[in-house]
Design an enzyme around this catalytic site. Structure first.
Site, mmCIF file in Angstrom:
data_model
loop_
_atom_site.group_PDB
_atom_site.id
_atom_site.type_symbol
_atom_site.label_atom_id
_atom_site.label_comp_id
_atom_site.label_asym_id
_atom_site.label_seq_id
_atom_site.Cartn_x
_atom_site.Cartn_y
_atom_site.Cartn_z
ATOM 1 C CB SER A 8 21.835 -35.491 49.037
ATOM 2 O OG SER A 8 21.252 -36.697 49.490
ATOM 3 C CG ASP A 35 22.477 -40.503 49.035
ATOM 4 O OD1 ASP A 35 23.683 -40.767 48.888
ATOM 5 O OD2 ASP A 35 22.047 -39.377 49.363
ATOM 6 C CG MET A 37 21.001 -45.861 51.462
ATOM 7 S SD MET A 37 20.536 -45.049 52.990
ATOM 8 C CE MET A 37 21.165 -43.395 52.672
ATOM 9 C CG HIS A 66 26.635 -42.404 47.435
ATOM 10 N ND1 HIS A 66 26.559 -41.711 48.633
ATOM 11 C CD2 HIS A 66 27.553 -43.395 47.641
ATOM 12 C CE1 HIS A 66 27.377 -42.250 49.514
ATOM 13 N NE2 HIS A 66 27.990 -43.273 48.947
ATOM 14 C CG MET A 137 30.998 -41.940 52.596
ATOM 15 S SD MET A 137 29.615 -41.044 51.840
ATOM 16 C CE MET A 137 28.536 -40.735 53.236
ATOM 17 C CG PHE A 143 20.526 -42.821 58.879
ATOM 18 C CD1 PHE A 143 19.167 -43.137 58.829
ATOM 19 C CD2 PHE A 143 21.428 -43.812 59.239
ATOM 20 C CE1 PHE A 143 18.723 -44.412 59.144
ATOM 21 C CE2 PHE A 143 20.999 -45.102 59.561
ATOM 22 C CZ PHE A 143 19.638 -45.401 59.512
ATOM 23 N N GLY A 144 20.715 -39.078 56.342
ATOM 24 C CA GLY A 144 20.967 -37.647 56.181
ATOM 25 C C GLY A 144 20.930 -36.971 57.550
ATOM 26 N N GLY A 145 21.355 -35.729 57.569
ATOM 27 C CA GLY A 145 21.212 -34.916 58.772
ATOM 28 C C GLY A 145 22.167 -35.215 59.914
ATOM 29 C CG ASP A 175 27.383 -37.850 50.678
ATOM 30 O OD1 ASP A 175 26.547 -37.126 51.241
ATOM 31 O OD2 ASP A 175 27.073 -38.915 50.086
ATOM 32 N N GLY A 176 27.996 -35.579 53.550
ATOM 33 C CA GLY A 176 27.571 -35.763 54.936
ATOM 34 C C GLY A 176 27.935 -34.580 55.807
ATOM 35 N N GLY A 177 26.906 -33.908 56.320
ATOM 36 C CA GLY A 177 27.155 -32.799 57.241
ATOM 37 C C GLY A 177 27.737 -31.562 56.576
ATOM 38 N N GLY A 197 22.380 -32.411 51.548
ATOM 39 C CA GLY A 197 20.976 -32.808 51.610
ATOM 40 C C GLY A 197 20.179 -31.883 52.500
ATOM 41 C CB SER A 198 19.549 -31.882 56.152
ATOM 42 O OG SER A 198 20.885 -32.052 56.488
#
Ligand code: DX5
Ligand code: ZN
Length: 216
Positions: A8, A35, A37, A66, A137, A143-145, A175-177, A197-198
């Site tokens: 990401s 991503d 938005m 996405h 999700m 938001f990322g991170g 997706d996420g964390g 991502g992060s």
């Protein structure tokens, strides 16, 4: 199961996207997660069609788009023209999901649908035969991170059971964390496409981070 990594670029350095895309490719990532938005479906604005169009030439990897936007139907065409390979939109939007899926397919792209943490995954079961991917999700989109929401693991398990029961080969993307530790949990629950991502872009060694996500 074969695990795919979708990097990401929301966590990339936007001042040097070409280099960031090269880094993701060299690190062995399988896809670029893009991503989108609109500041309406989610409380944030990221980037859109012109950015995808400019960076398309910077990577040979498939672009996994996405759409966290209220009106995906209106934007399938422009994102397909800009070079998307796959488009995922959200189950929570008002328009008919079947119409969005057929529009994506009519452009020769693969189609996915996503559910936010509070949306039951059973809400996509009636669409499964028409989907290439379901994106669960594992944080609130926007938001990322953010920290992984563990309650989403049960949704991944329920979706994997249903896909297997029907003998489908639909991908389950999360997706996420997604980072050390949580990657194993989601894969054990049945996910096979990991967005990150992060964890990837902030890692001192992206190739090592990607290998860790893959479980090698
Ligand atoms: C969040 C986005 C994610 C985000 C994930 O709404 O959909 O793709 O970039 O970021 P990390 O991996 O940092 O949680
Ligand atoms: Zn995403």
């Amino acid at each position: 199961m074969d695990i795919k990594i979708s990097a990401s670029i929301l966590s990339a350095d936007f001042g040097g996207l070409e280099g960031e895309l090269r880094r993701a490719g060299e690190a062995g990532c399988d896809m670029i997660h893009f991503d989108v938005m609109d500041g309406h479906f989610v409380p944030n604005i990221s980037y859109g069609v012109p950015v995808l169009k400019s960076i398309r030439r910077c990577s040979g990897l498939p672009f996994d788009v996405h759409l966290m936007i209220t009106d995906p139907l209106a934007y399938v065409g422009p994102f397909a023209d800009a070079g998307a390979d796959h488009i995922t939109f959200h189950r929570e939007i008002a328009s008919d999901p079947r119409e969005v899926i057929s529009k994506i397919r009519s452009r020769g792209l693969t189609a996915g649908i996503s559910v936010k943490p509070a949306t039951p995954v059973e809400s996509v079961f009636e669409l499964l035969d028409d989907l290439d991917m379901v994106l669960v999700m594992t944080v609130e989109p926007g938001f990322g991170g953010q920290g992984f929401i563990y309650e989403t693991l049960d949704k991944i398990r329920a979706l994997r059971r249903e896909i297997n029961r029907r003998g489908l080969n639909t991908d389950i993307e999360v997706d996420g964390g997604i980072a050390s530790g949580t990657c194993r949990d989601v894969v054990e629950a049945g996910a096979n496409v990991l967005v990150s991502g992060s964890f990837l872009f902030k890692a001192p060694d992206m190739a090592a981070a990607a290998a860790e996500l893959r479980g090698i």
